[in-house]
Design a protein around this motif. Structure first.
Motif, PDB file in Angstrom:
ATOM      1  N   VAL A 200     -37.537  41.036  11.548  1.00 33.21           N
ATOM      2  CA  VAL A 200     -37.915  40.415  12.820  1.00 33.21           C
ATOM      3  C   VAL A 200     -39.181  41.051  13.376  1.00 33.21           C
ATOM      4  O   VAL A 200     -39.317  42.277  13.404  1.00 33.21           O
ATOM      5  N   ARG A 201     -40.099  40.222  13.818  1.00 32.56           N
ATOM      6  CA  ARG A 201     -41.276  40.682  14.561  1.00 32.56           C
ATOM      7  C   ARG A 201     -41.099  40.227  16.004  1.00 32.56           C
ATOM      8  O   ARG A 201     -41.258  39.047  16.327  1.00 32.56           O
ATOM      9  N   THR A 202     -40.734  41.154  16.877  1.00 29.73           N
ATOM     10  CA  THR A 202     -40.533  40.817  18.282  1.00 29.73           C
ATOM     11  C   THR A 202     -41.875  40.758  19.011  1.00 29.73           C
ATOM     12  O   THR A 202     -42.904  41.224  18.505  1.00 29.73           O
ATOM     13  N   GLY A 203     -41.859  40.182  20.209  1.00 35.66           N
ATOM     14  CA  GLY A 203     -43.078  40.076  20.997  1.00 35.66           C
ATOM     15  C   GLY A 203     -44.156  39.263  20.310  1.00 35.66           C
ATOM     16  O   GLY A 203     -45.347  39.500  20.516  1.00 35.66           O
ATOM     17  N   THR A 204     -43.741  38.292  19.513  1.00 37.50           N
ATOM     18  CA  THR A 204     -44.693  37.477  18.749  1.00 37.50           C
ATOM     19  C   THR A 204     -44.482  36.012  19.116  1.00 37.50           C
ATOM     20  O   THR A 204     -43.543  35.371  18.646  1.00 37.50           O
ATOM     21  N   ASN A 205     -45.356  35.498  19.944  1.00 41.79           N
ATOM     22  CA  ASN A 205     -45.214  34.135  20.446  1.00 41.79           C
ATOM     23  C   ASN A 205     -45.948  33.162  19.529  1.00 41.79           C
ATOM     24  O   ASN A 205     -47.143  33.328  19.256  1.00 41.79           O
ATOM     25  N   VAL A 206     -45.221  32.165  19.031  1.00 38.13           N
ATOM     26  CA  VAL A 206     -45.828  31.142  18.191  1.00 38.13           C
ATOM     27  C   VAL A 206     -46.534  30.132  19.083  1.00 38.13           C
ATOM     28  O   VAL A 206     -45.918  29.522  19.955  1.00 38.13           O
ATOM     29  N   THR A 207     -47.832  29.964  18.865  1.00 37.14           N
ATOM     30  CA  THR A 207     -48.616  29.039  19.692  1.00 37.14           C
ATOM     31  C   THR A 207     -48.967  27.747  18.966  1.00 37.14           C
ATOM     32  O   THR A 207     -49.332  26.759  19.602  1.00 37.14           O
ATOM     33  N   SER A 208     -48.865  27.755  17.625  1.00 37.26           N
ATOM     34  CA  SER A 208     -49.160  26.536  16.887  1.00 37.26           C
ATOM     35  C   SER A 208     -48.572  26.615  15.485  1.00 37.26           C
ATOM     36  O   SER A 208     -48.600  27.670  14.845  1.00 37.26           O
ATOM     37  N   VAL A 209     -48.021  25.480  15.030  1.00 35.44           N
ATOM     38  CA  VAL A 209     -47.630  25.303  13.632  1.00 35.44           C
ATOM     39  C   VAL A 209     -48.257  23.988  13.175  1.00 35.44           C
ATOM     40  O   VAL A 209     -47.989  22.934  13.768  1.00 35.44           O
ATOM     41  N   SER A 210     -49.081  24.058  12.153  1.00 35.66           N
ATOM     42  CA  SER A 210     -49.742  22.857  11.649  1.00 35.66           C
ATOM     43  C   SER A 210     -49.640  22.808  10.128  1.00 35.66           C
ATOM     44  O   SER A 210     -49.521  23.840   9.470  1.00 35.66           O
TER      45      SER A 210
END
Length: 404
Positions: free
Chosen positions: A89-99
């Protein structure tokens, strides 16, 4: 590959990916079990008994199998699962886009970019409160809160409270707020009525034992409706008490119809409570009859129980002046919806729901977990994730094998 979300669903995906030796990372915007840490009210307990609070390779082993976990205890459970499964797990990692890109996916996060062949979306079905547009017409003098913001009655403004929605969240909050001494009005629409216990066992034991919860998504007559079904009127308390509309009315909660509109500062409620109550009672009786049939076939002791119909108030208000000061707070217990604003792949329908077939999203290599009736009726419950995750990751592994 990438798993988005480190709740119980994302961690279950990680468990089965590890079991198949598939290299992956789990991305979490906050901490493990973040929504349970940050977006639950203080008194919340699970609707499911503790013996059902099990995860892959981690059965319940506590001393109170028939109790109901607090939010804090759920956090401990999910934390323990993450540790036992050694999830990456990588915490504090906000996904802003998946393309989509070159037969795979490009994931942009607050901590860098990742290229991968497949993505599992396990970010949850309750990211945003589903608040109706009529909220915009509520006078500014009335405070408005959602279950993601609500903490306790003590943190509400003094005075009357209008709770909108009579599913699990609505009835629990109406009960708690009324017990604090505040006047409470509950706006009731379609709902699922269930007793807490039936024939000496928790109602959810019957759902489990009779096989209702194991019904597959491709066996459900009206899948779209099943996925939108309100959560049942249940509460997890040490007393194992039933919390239905009769119990709320007996406690002094005023019942009104569905909130239909706001006109000239007045909330307008629909009539027809009798029909709404009758429909919920009828569906409950049909389900209990299903349990009775299963009990007869399996030699289960005990006799069928039947419950008093939901009592229709002698008179119900059809409108309420929101500017009179009678109502100081509106609590919108009107459901939730997922948030896919970061998903730059055309797989979201006009109502904001993922288009998928049992967790396999329309875009190859894109998968989902933790959504209502994803593969079974139990899909959104903690104990329901094991079977779903095993199936979805098996499908994903097959996809990766073909793509090599």
């Amino acid at each position: 590959m990438v798993v988005i979300g480190a709740g119980h669903a994302g961690l279950a995906a990680s468990h089965f990916l590890t079991e198949r030796s598939i290299d992956h990372v789990v991305l979490e915007r906050g901490e493990v079990a973040n929504s349970w840490r940050r977006e639950r009210w203080e008194s919340l307990r699970l609707l499911t008994p503790n013996w059902q609070s099990r995860l892959p390779g981690l059965p319940y082993a506590g001393a109170d199998p028939d109790g109901y976990m607090t939010a804090g205890e759920v956090v401990e459970l999910v934390d323990r699962f993450a540790a036992v499964s050694r999830a990456p797990v990588r915490t504090g990692t906000n996904v802003t886009s998946v393309s989509g890109v070159d037969g795979g996916y490009h994931v942009t996060t607050s901590r860098g970019e990742i290229r991968c062949r497949a993505v599992v979306i396990a970010s949850g079905a309750c990211n945003q409160p589903a608040v109706p547009r009529i909220s915009e017409a509520v006078p500014a003098s009335v405070e408005q809160v959602t279950p993601l913001e609500y903490q306790s009655p003590a943190k509400l403004a003094d005075g009357g409270v209008l709770v909108v929605g009579a599913s699990a969240t609505g009835v629990q909050l109406a009960s708690e707020i009324r017990a604090s001494g505040r006047p409470v009005t509950l706006s009731v629409g379609e709902h699922v009525r269930l007793p807490r216990t039936y024939r000496g066992r928790d109602i959810l034991w019957w759902m489990d034992a009779s096989g209702v919860w194991d019904q597959r998504y491709d066996e459900v007559d009206d899948l779209t409706r099943a996925r939108r079904l309100p959560s049942p009127q249940l509460v997890g308390t040490p007393e194992r008490g039933t919390l239905d509309l009769n119990a709320l009315a007996a406690a002094g909660v005023e019942l009104v119809g569905r909130w239909a509109a706001v006109r000239d500062g007045r909330a307008l409620f629909s009539g027809g409570l009798r029909n709404v109550f009758s429909l919920a009672d009828l569906k409950m009786e049909r389900l209990l009859a299903t349990f009775d049939e299963w009990a007869r076939a399996h030699g289960h002791d005990g006799s069928p129980e039947r419950f008093a119909p939901t009592r229709v108030p002698a008179s119900t208000r059809l409108q309420l002046d929101l500017g009179s000061g009678e109502i100081r707070t509106v609590v919108w217990a009107t459901g939730f919806r997922p948030d896919y604003r970061w998903l730059d792949v055309p797989v979201v329908d006009p109502k904001g729901q993922l288009r998928h077939d049992g967790g396999a999203v329309e875009s190859p290599g894109l998968y989902a977990l933790g959504l209502p009736v994803l593969r079974r009726r139990k899909s959104t419950f903690i104990h329901g994730i094991e079977d779903d995750a095993r199936d979805v990751i098996a499908h994903l592994a097959g996809y990766l094998a073909v793509r090599r």
